[in-house]
Structure formats: structure tokens, C-alpha cells
Design an enzyme around this catalytic site. Structure first.
Site, mmCIF file in Angstrom:
data_model
loop_
_atom_site.group_PDB
_atom_site.id
_atom_site.type_symbol
_atom_site.label_atom_id
_atom_site.label_comp_id
_atom_site.label_asym_id
_atom_site.label_seq_id
_atom_site.Cartn_x
_atom_site.Cartn_y
_atom_site.Cartn_z
ATOM 1 N N HIS A 96 0.858 -1.189 0.000
ATOM 2 C CA HIS A 96 0.000 0.000 0.000
ATOM 3 C C HIS A 96 0.887 1.229 0.000
ATOM 4 O O HIS A 96 1.005 1.948 0.973
ATOM 5 C CB HIS A 96 -0.963 0.021 1.183
ATOM 6 N N LYS A 131 -3.504 4.687 15.583
ATOM 7 C CA LYS A 131 -4.839 5.233 15.319
ATOM 8 C C LYS A 131 -5.803 4.868 16.455
ATOM 9 O O LYS A 131 -6.704 5.629 16.796
ATOM 10 C CB LYS A 131 -5.333 4.672 13.986
#
Length: 1014
Positions: A201, A660
Site C-alpha cells: 500500500h 490510530k
């Protein structure tokens, strides 16, 4: 009586003086080159866009303070009005101009870093190490200034980083001075295993075409350096060569200006494969063998009796084309093509090397002896490949090496033709061509054997060929695979697939209805039987069918390429032992695990990502190690000689999702604790541990300087083995130029050796751990109170940052969200961090740290600030954490961020959005204050002037680009909202596509300026 000055004292003094001169010259060189580039940049823009635009650019660039922050007095200035009034064409030109400027700055800095590293390396190697072997000095002389400088216990303020730190020629004299036993060094060298994995990614948003231009400009800089140096020797300020090179630089930049910066299409997975392998093709293929040579030279100079590591002590892996987690485009066929693509690239490289060797290896039988083994192999070659003999026998009748290489080249060519056919075909189809034995290579080992035969003949007859040595090293490192492919899939895909199978088989209790204990019992029973579980024909969903097909494709890869092509299967979102056993069961069904012998051909790698998963990781692994079936598989099977087999368990720890989930400080501490616990449990069961660090490019996803990060790892968790992800803009910053790539690889390897042999004991101090736990818990509470408990945060994030537009960037084949949901948990970590960075908040990298530090200091101000400063100067983990926070704080610009809130958050939510911003701003100022107290500095990054200069240089030009981005985002969203109302004709001069392109260009430019995406 004057004190005795040791050799090391004298050399350290000379080196200090030499490096001081080098630093001054390097700084002057950097300023000179920046001036040159900025002048050419302005001249190109004036020629392309006119003097008015250049004048406007200069005016807008004055929108910041000297330290690179937006000027608070701008509210009433006319600069913002100028930006708002720009036509889209001028706004796009301006965005492109600033983006180009940042790219040029990046090239200058990279070139500067590369030149600086080269000079320092030469200075350091030429001085230190001469006469520094263990036998040439008294090992008890440990009080000299040389050692004091190298082994300072303080790593914070007052202890500047030694020049040469992180290099092999610095490391081995240090180990020698500290009397590290050579047998310990040799033992570590023998098991040294450094793996860097390019992930699937990428946050890389710069086109291949632009990367090529950057490399050409860097090459012009190199030639310009040489021309200016020669002119200086002749006491000239200029020359025709300098003028010509400056003209060439101008032409290159002008061509760049007329080139599209943005991808014109959304890349496919195979496009991503091509983007990533570009670094192997251009830089890494030659760099890794040179890394081995550097290691060997430095080791031999200090420890001449020790043996060097394997050629492949540092290797690369890849997720590109094999990571299917959340990316439906990665199919078994795509992974098969990726493996073939990698082999085709490496075969092209080998054929070029063989052609070069053919030109070099010209010894004649008239003048040189040749080993009988080589002559015998030529006779065998003649029988197997008569067409080659007919073509070359007369031409090379007295040149045996060239004749041998003709056979080698033909075999490589035949192998390449077959590999291309496999690439273009279906991996399930049988080959339709019968290959004659001996006419191609079935493996890299067969090719290597022929090269070794040539090498032995040359060596035994007194000849050396460095090109052949380099090729031998490359083949040992890369084989025919180039890079190992790691498979990755999300855990529920496996459990859902098995559930569908049990549903079809009509078992009394379906798989997903079982408790965790029942799942483990059932999976263990199935893994113990030779009976297949999956019928040949099975009416199941497409997802389940593809999951099963993936394991069969891995089996096919092993048969075609050997097991080395794919040894690891990573399971994301792992949280139970059953997640690992499910993969083992599906592997068994494809022939990757034999229940009769207990032999498995895959390393099953659980990825623990959230804080809850990290805390549970040790219990999960202990449950697995308690299973005789699983432990035996790690040891090589039921009948393996456990005394000789290394039982290795790889565990991956995720920085992105844990950050996160709980914020920077909590995430890093939970990962640190997990490593300590995992090391203890693996030692308990006699298993070796390899930690796979899932680091991103930005600090909010675990990024930052790799050398310091590795040294900050706890205790014995490394032990000569490490695996780290590399992705996005990190690839370009580390691997776009050969010298920078070598330096990065050398510092990573040095850190692994250093951390393994000189591990610090501060991680084991219980009171320090208790304090760190307290800080992490409070930081997490404050972070989650904003991110997950404040009802306005999600809307604030979607309105105030460019997340909506980033989701449309053509940079990855992978969706930006899991499952397509619009909520925060489903948003991937990359766009989460990228968006905060664009709006200059960089919130994931620091939020919550200030509150935690302030509350702890407040309990006993004088005592606790003294304690935290002690942590900072002595504890690598704490120093690393605070340094990363400090760096990101220096990149934050709340004046710009406030502008995003005012302009993009206007409307009925303006007051609530302002309240969120005020909360963020309060924490920012608090965190800055606390960090400065801990580091005992006056300003951020005072302890790292080079980084401080770089950040300030970039911040200043990012300011106007941020204002441009806000203006374009506002226009784009107004256009979208008008279209959504569908009440008539949209009142806009521009189409949505034109506005989106303008916004994308500002995103591109800010990313280049920040040197960070996700």
C-alpha cells in the site's frame, strides 16, 4: 609531565578537525546549490509563465515568519485575497511551481546528504581502524577520550551524535574497545538476518517519469560539483563546462515543468509491482553486494580472524502483488505474475552481466591454464546444446571461459523465454512445451554452480575477476526470485472460508458458532489427520474459493520457484490462536503442511495491530507453543533433530492501527511491552523470535530514523534478526540514489548488531516501566477522549482535512477504507495520517503526550522533570519517542490549520469545529512546552540543527501552498454541493475535473514539501 596521548586520542583529534572542516564546507555547498537551483527555477517559470507570475510567487512566499510558520498578521493582508482571486489556471500554475520547487529542494538535499556521507565515509575509513585490530593494542586501555566519545552513557542533550556513528568502520572498533568476546561477535554474524519489506500500500505519489528526471538532475549535480571543483583548483569562478551544465540543468527542469506530475490512471497491482521493482533495477541490485563488501572490509580491519556473514545477510521482501488484505485486485493469478515478473527482471540483469563477463574473460589456452573440471563441463555442454557449439566453437576455440559463458548465456535466455510464457499463461495450466535437459536453469542454484566453476578455475590459476565476484554475490542474494513474497490476508477471511466448508459438510456445529476453545480443539484434530477436509467440487462463495485457491497457488510457486519465493503468510487482525491454526489447516489442504511428518513449508505470521491484540499477543503465542503439533512444526517436524534445527517464530507488530487506536505514546509503549513479553515466552519454549515491525513512512505510523528506532528496541528482542516494512515516500528518500541506499542499509545493519551485542538494561528498571505505563495510559485516555468520544471529531476531520480528495488520488490499487464504510474505524491508517499532515495538524504523532507529561511533572515538579530528563539522556526508548514527537511538532503550523477550519468548516458547524480546534491547539502548545522542558532546549529541534534547518526551509514555502489548497478545496466542494442540489445550472467557470486536478496538485506539492504522505 605531559600526559600520554594514545593512538586513538590522536586519530580522534585529527578526525574531529577534519570533520569540522567538512561540515563547514558541506553547509556552504548546500547554500550555494540551493541558490543555483532557486535561480534556475525562477528563470524557467519566467520563461514559461511570464514575469507577473514569478513576481506573484515571490510576494506570496513572504506569507511566513523567519522560522517557516504562517504569519499571524496575515488576517488583514491582501495576500490571501490575491490567492482567492486567482483564476484556476494561475492557481494550478502556482501549485505546480511550488511542487516543483519542493521536488528540487528534495533533490538538492538528497544530493547533499549523499555527497556528505561519501566524504565522511572516506574520512572515517581512512583514519579509524588502521592499526585498531585486537592484536595491535592493549585492550585494557579503556579510559582514553576516543572511547569516552564513543561510549557516552548520555544519548540526549550534551552528547552530540558522533560522526561515523552507524557505520561498520565505527562499530567494530567500538566492540573491540569494549572487549566484546570475538566468539560472541562471530555467533551473531553467523545468524545475522536483516530483512526489509516493500509493502503493497504505497503512499508514493510521485510518478516514475518524475523519479527518472530527479535521478538525471542528481547526476547533473554530481558533474557540476566536479566542474566547480576543477574550476576552483584553477582559481576560476566559472568555466565553459559549468555554463554548459547549468544550461543542461535548465533544459531538464523546463522539460519537467511541461510534464504531468499526477498519474493519469489508477495504477493496477502489476503497475505497483513495476513501480516498486524500479528501485531494484536502478539501485538495489548493485547496492546489496557492495554492502557485503563494506561489512567484510570493516570486520577484517578490526577482527581479522572472524569470518564475514553470508552474502544474503541483508535481503529484501515484498508485499506488492501478494498482499490481498482489503485489496480484491490481488488475485492468485496476479501473485503468480508478480513472481514471474521478478524472475524476468533478475534474469535480464544476469544476462547483461554475462555479456560483460564475456568481454572481460579472454584468457587463451595458449597463455593460461584451465582446470580440467571446466573443460569437462564444456564437453557436457556440447552434448546438451549442440547449436551453441556450432555457433561459437570456432570463434572461441582457444578461449574456454568465453565458450563456457556462451552456454551460460543461452541457458539464461531459454530460462527467460520460459518465464515469459509462464507470466503470460495461467498458473493452473500445465506447460505445453517439453524442455530438453540441460538447456535452461531450473533454479538459481544451478546457475550459481556454473559461475562457481568458472571462479574456481580462475582462482586456482592465479586470476581474479571482480565483475564475476559481484555477480556471484548477486546470485547468492537474489537467486531467481529477486525478493521474497509475503502473503497477507485478514483473519476473518480464513474463518469464514472454513465456516462455509463446515456448512457444506453439514457438521453438527458450524465453525463460526464454536467457542475459541472448541475451535482450537477441532482445528488440532483436523491437522492431525491425513484425511482431506475440502472436497474437489465445493459450492462456496467467490471469496472462499479465492482464499482456497491462494494456498494452492503458493504450493505451485514452491514447485516452480522453490520455497524461498514465499515463506511467510501474514494474518492481519490476529487476536486468537485459532487465527493461526486456520491458516495451517488451509495450508495442509494445499499440501503445505504434512500431518504425517509435522513438516510445514510456511512461516505463519500473526499480525497484532490494536492495543487489545498487542496485550493478548503473548497469551496467544503461549497457547500455540503448548500444542505439540505446532511446536514440532516450528522445529522442522516430528523426526527433526531439534539440537540442530532453529525453531523460528515470526511475529508482526502493527504501528499504524495501534497508533490510530490509542495515540502515539501509548502505541509505542504497548509495542515495546509486547516485544519484551514475546521474547520471554519464546525463550521459555526454546523458540527463536523474529519481530516484524510494520512501520509506515510517517511518525504517526511508526516511521522515523531507523537507526535510533532499532537501538530503542527492548533487551534481547533483536538477537541479530529483524524485519521492517518500507513504503511510500520512504522508498524514494532511502533508495533513489545508490550512496543513500548503502548508507541506510549500513546504519540498519549496524544498529541490529549493536543492539544485539550491546543491549541496554534500562528497559528492565521496574520503576521506570511503571512511570512509562502511567504516561502511556494517561496519553491514551486524552487521545481517545478527542478521537473516539468527541461527537464532532469525525465531521471535523472530513470537513477540515482533504480526506475526501485524498481518497481519489491515483496512488494505489488498494481502497482507502475497509469494507467501503465511512466511519473512523474502517478508515485505513494511511489516509488518516496523510490528511492530518496535509492540513498541518499532524495530530496522530503527538496528541495526548503533553497532557500525560504535564500531569506527571505536576505531581512533583522538580523531582519529576529531573527524572524525565534522565530518561531522555539514558533510555533509548524514551529518547526515540520524545525525538519523534519533537520532529512532528516542528512541522505543525496552527495558523495554517486555523485557516483550514475557518474556510472549510464554515457554516452551521463553525462553532463546534472551532471548539475542536481550540482543544487541539491547547494540547499542541502544552506538548511543545513539555517537550522543551524534557529536552532542556529553547526551541524545537535545537538539538539537531540540520533537521531544524531542513524543516524551516520547507515550512516557509508550504505556507502559501496550504492557502492555495484551501482555496481550491473550497471551490471544488462548492461545485460538488451545487451539483448535489441539482437545482439548475452550476454557477462555475470550471468543471469538477479541472477543480479536482488543481486540488490534487496542491496535495502533491505539500506531500513533497513535508516529505511525508502516510
Amino acid at each position: 609531565m605531559s600526559p600520554t596521548v594514545s593512538y586513538q586520542d590522536d586519530m580522534a583529534l585529527q578526525k574531529s578537525e577534519s570533520l569540522s572542516v567538512l561540515e563547514e564546507a558541506s553547509e556552504a555547498f548546500l547554500r550555494h546549490r540551493l541558490t543555483t537551483v532557486e535561480s534556475i527555477w525562477e528563470s524557467v517559470l519566467e520563461a514559461e509563465c511570464g514575469a507577473d507570475l514569478v513576481s506573484l510567487l515571490k510576494h506570496i512566499r513572504r506569507m511566513c515568519t523567519p522560522d517557516g510558520q504562517a504569519d499571524p498578521a496575515l488576517d488583514n493582508a491582501n495576500a490571501l485575497q490575491l490567492i482567492e482571486q486567482l483564476s484556476l489556471e494561475d492557481a494550478i500554475r502556482m501549485a505546480r511551481a511550488f511542487a516543483l520547487y519542493f521536488q528540487l529542494i528534495n533533490i538538492v538535499e538528497q544530493h547533499y546528504e549523499q555527497q556528505d556521507q561519501r566524504k565522511h565515509y572516506r574520512t572515517f575509513v581512512d583514519g579509524i581502524g588502521n592499526g585498531s585490530s585486537r592484536n595491535s593494542q592493549n585492550p585494557t586501555e579503556n579510559n582514553d577520550t576516543f572511547l569516552q566519545n564513543l561510549v557516552s552513557t548520555d544519548i540526549g542533550k550534551g552528547a552530540p551524535k558522533q560522526q561515523g556513528t552507524g557505520t561498520f568502520h565505527w562499530l567494530f572498533p567500538l566492540l573491540n574497545q569494549l572487549n566484546v568476546p570475538p566468539r560472541h561477535i562471530q555467533q551473531l554474524i553467523n545468524q545475522l538476518d536483516v530483512r526489509l519489506v516493500f509493502t503493497a500500500h504505497p503512499t508514493e505519489i510521485v510518478r516514475h517519469t518524475i523519479r527518472d528526471k530527479q535521478r538525471r538532475i542528481s547526476n547533473i549535480f554530481r558533474r557540476l560539483d566536479l566542474a566547480e571543483e576543477q574550476a576552483g583548483i584553477r582559481e576560476q569562478t566559472s568555466s565553459w563546462e559549468i555554463t554548459q551544465l547549468q544550461e543542461e540543468l535548465t533544459e531538464e527542469i523546463r522539460l519537467w515543468w511541461r510534464t504531468d506530475e499526477l498519474h493519469q490512471f489508477k495504477p493496477s497491482v502489476l503497475d505497483e509491482v513495476d513501480f516498486t521493482l524500479h528501485y531494484f533495477d536502478v539501485v538495489l541490485f548493485d547496492a546489496i553486494p557492495e554492502l557485503y563488501q563494506r561489512f567484510n572490509r570493516a570486520l577484517t580491519k578490526t577482527f581479522p580472524g572472524l569470518k564475514p556473514p553470508r552474502h544474503r545477510f541483508c535481503r529484501f521482501g515484498s508485499w506488492v502483488g501478494s498482499d490481498r488484505d482489503g485489496n480484491p485486485s490481488v488475485t492468485p493469478q496476479v501473485t503468480w505474475k508478480t513472481a514471474c515478473y521478478q524472475r524476468n527482471l533478475v534474469l535480464d540483469k544476469y544476462m547483461a552481466s554475462i555479456q560483460k563477463l564475456t568481454g572481460l574473460l579472454s584468457p587463451s589456452l595458449h597463455w593460461s591454464e584451465v582446470l580440467p573440471d571446466l573443460l569437462e563441463s564444456l564437453e557436457q555442454d556440447r552434448l546438451q546444446m549442440p547449436d551453441v557449439y556450432e555457433e561459437f566453437a570456432i570463434r572461441y576455440r582457444q578461449e574456454p571461459y568465453r565458450l563456457k559463458l556462451a552456454y551460460v548465456e543461452k541457458r539464461l535466455a531459454n530460462t527467460h523465454v520460459r518465464s515469459k510464457k509462464l507470466y503470460n499463461g495461467d498458473y493452473l495450466q500445465e506447460e505445453d512445451v517439453v524442455v530438453s535437459p540441460g538447456t535452461l536453469y531450473e533454479s538459481g542454484e544451478a546457475f550459481l554452480a556454473e559461475l562457481k566453476l568458472i571462479h574456481k578455475s580462475l582462482k586456482d590459476t592465479g586470476l581474479v575477476c571482480r565483475e564475476l565476484d559481484m555477480l556471484l554475490s548477486q546470485v547468492e542474494i537474489y537467486g531467481f526470485s529477486l525478493a521474497q513474497l509475503d502473503m497477507r490476508q485478514e483473519s476473518t477471511r480464513h474463518s469464514d472460508t472454513i465456516h462455509e466448508i463446515t456448512e457444506y459438510l453439514q457438521l453438527p456445529k458450524l465453525y463460526n458458532d464454536l467457542s475459541e476453545t472448541e475451535k482450537v480443539e477441532w482445528l488440532t484434530a483436523e491437522l492431525s489427520t491425513r484425511r482431506p477436509l475440502i472436497p474437489t467440487e465445493l459450492p462456496i462463495s467467490e471469496k472462499a474459493r479465492e482464499t482456497i485457491a491462494t494456498f494452492h497457488m503458493v504450493r505451485k510457486l514452491h514447485q516452480e520457484f522453490g520455497q524461498d519465493i514465499c515463506r511467510s503468510y501474514v494474518i492481519s487482525m490476529s487476536d486468537h490462536a485459532s487465527d493461526i491454526l486456520e491458516v495451517l489447516l488451509l495450508g495442509k489442504e494445499a499440501g503445505l503442511y504434512d500431518p504425517a511428518t509435522g513438516v510445514g513449508n510456511l512461516h505463519i505470521v500473526p499480525l497484532f495491530e490494536t492495543v487489545a491484540d498487542l496485550r493478548r499477543s503473548t497469551a496467544v503465542m503461549e497457547e500455540l507453543f503448548e500444542l505439540p503439533l505446532y511446536l514440532s512444526m516450528l522445529q522442522g517436524g516430528y523426526t527433526a533433530d531439534n539440537s540442530s534445527e532453529v525453531a523460528l517464530q515470526e511475529v508482526m507488530l502493527g504501528y499504524s492501527d495501534s497508533n490510530k487506536d490509542s495515540g502515539f505514546l501509548s502505541s509505542n509503549w504497548e509495542i515495546h511491552k509486547a516485544q519484551q513479553s514475546l521474547q520471554k515466552v519464546t525463550e521459555k519454549y526454546g523458540v527463536s523470535l523474529r519481530i516484524f515491525h510494520g512501520r509506515g513512512g510517517s511518525v504517526g505510523r511508526g516511521g522515523g530514523p531507523a537507526y535510533e528506532a532499532i537501538l530503542a528496541q527492548p533487551g534481547r528482542s533483536i538477537n541479530g534478526r529483524i524485519k521492517i516494512t518500507e513504503q511510500g515516500e520512504v522508498l524514494a528518500s532511502k533508495y533513489n540514489l545508490k550512496d543513500l541506499a548503502l548508507y541506510n542499509l549500513e546504519t540498519v545493519t549496524t544498529a541490529v548488531v549493536q543492539a544485539s551485542l550491546l543491549s541496554n538494561s534500562f528497559d528492565e528498571i521496574a520503576p521506570w516501566q511503571e512511570i512509562m505505563e502511567k504516561l502511556a495510559v494517561r496519553s491514551r485516555q486524552h487521545y481517545r477522549a478527542l478521537i473516539y468520544e468527541d461527537a464532532e471529531l469525525v465531521e471535523f476531520f472530513h470537513h477540515v482535512t482533504p480526506i475526501q480528495e485524498i481518497s481519489q488520488l491515483q496512488i494505489s490499487s488498494r481502497p482507502s477504507r475497509r469494507g467501503g464504510k465511512k466511519d473512523l474505524p474502517s478508515l485505513r491508517a494511511i489516509p488518516w495520517v496523510f490528511s492530518w499532515t496535509q492540513a498541518r495538524f499532524l495530530l496522530p504523532s503527538w496528541y495526548g503526550v503533553g497532557t500525560a507529561l504535564e500531569e506527571f511533572i505536576g505531581e512533583a515538579p522538580e523531582e519529576n522533570i529531573k527524572l524525565l530528563r534522565s530518561f531522555y539522556t539514558k533510555w533509548p526508548f524514551f529518547k526515540m519517542a520524545i525525538s519523534k514527537v519533537e520532529m512532528t511538532l516542528a512541522k505543525v503550523d496552527l495558523q495554517i490549520a486555523q485557516h483550514y477550519v475557518n474556510e472549510l468548516g464554515a457554516g452551521e458547524r463553525q462553532d463546534s469545529f472551532q471548539a475542536v480546534f481550540d482543544q487541539i491547539a491547547q494540547e499542541f502548545y502544552l506538548t511543545t512546552q513539555m517537550v522543551l522542558q524534557v529536552t532542556d532546549n529553547q526551541a524545537l529541534l535545537d538539538g539537531d540543527p540540520n533537521l531544524q534547518r531542513s524543516v524551516q526551509l520547507r515550512n516557509g514555502t508550504i505556507v502559501p501552498l496550504g492557502f492555495l489548497q484551501v482555496s481550491l478545496l473550497k471551490r471544488l466542494r462548492q461545485h460538488r454541493d451545487a451539483a448535489a442540489l441539482a437545482t439548475g445550472v452550476i454557477q462555475s467557470r470550471y468543471s469538477r475535473g479541472e477543480l479536482l486536478r488543481g486540488a490534487m496538485l496542491t496535495i502533491n506539492g505539500i506531500a513533497a514539501g513535508m516529505r511525508n504522505t502516510g
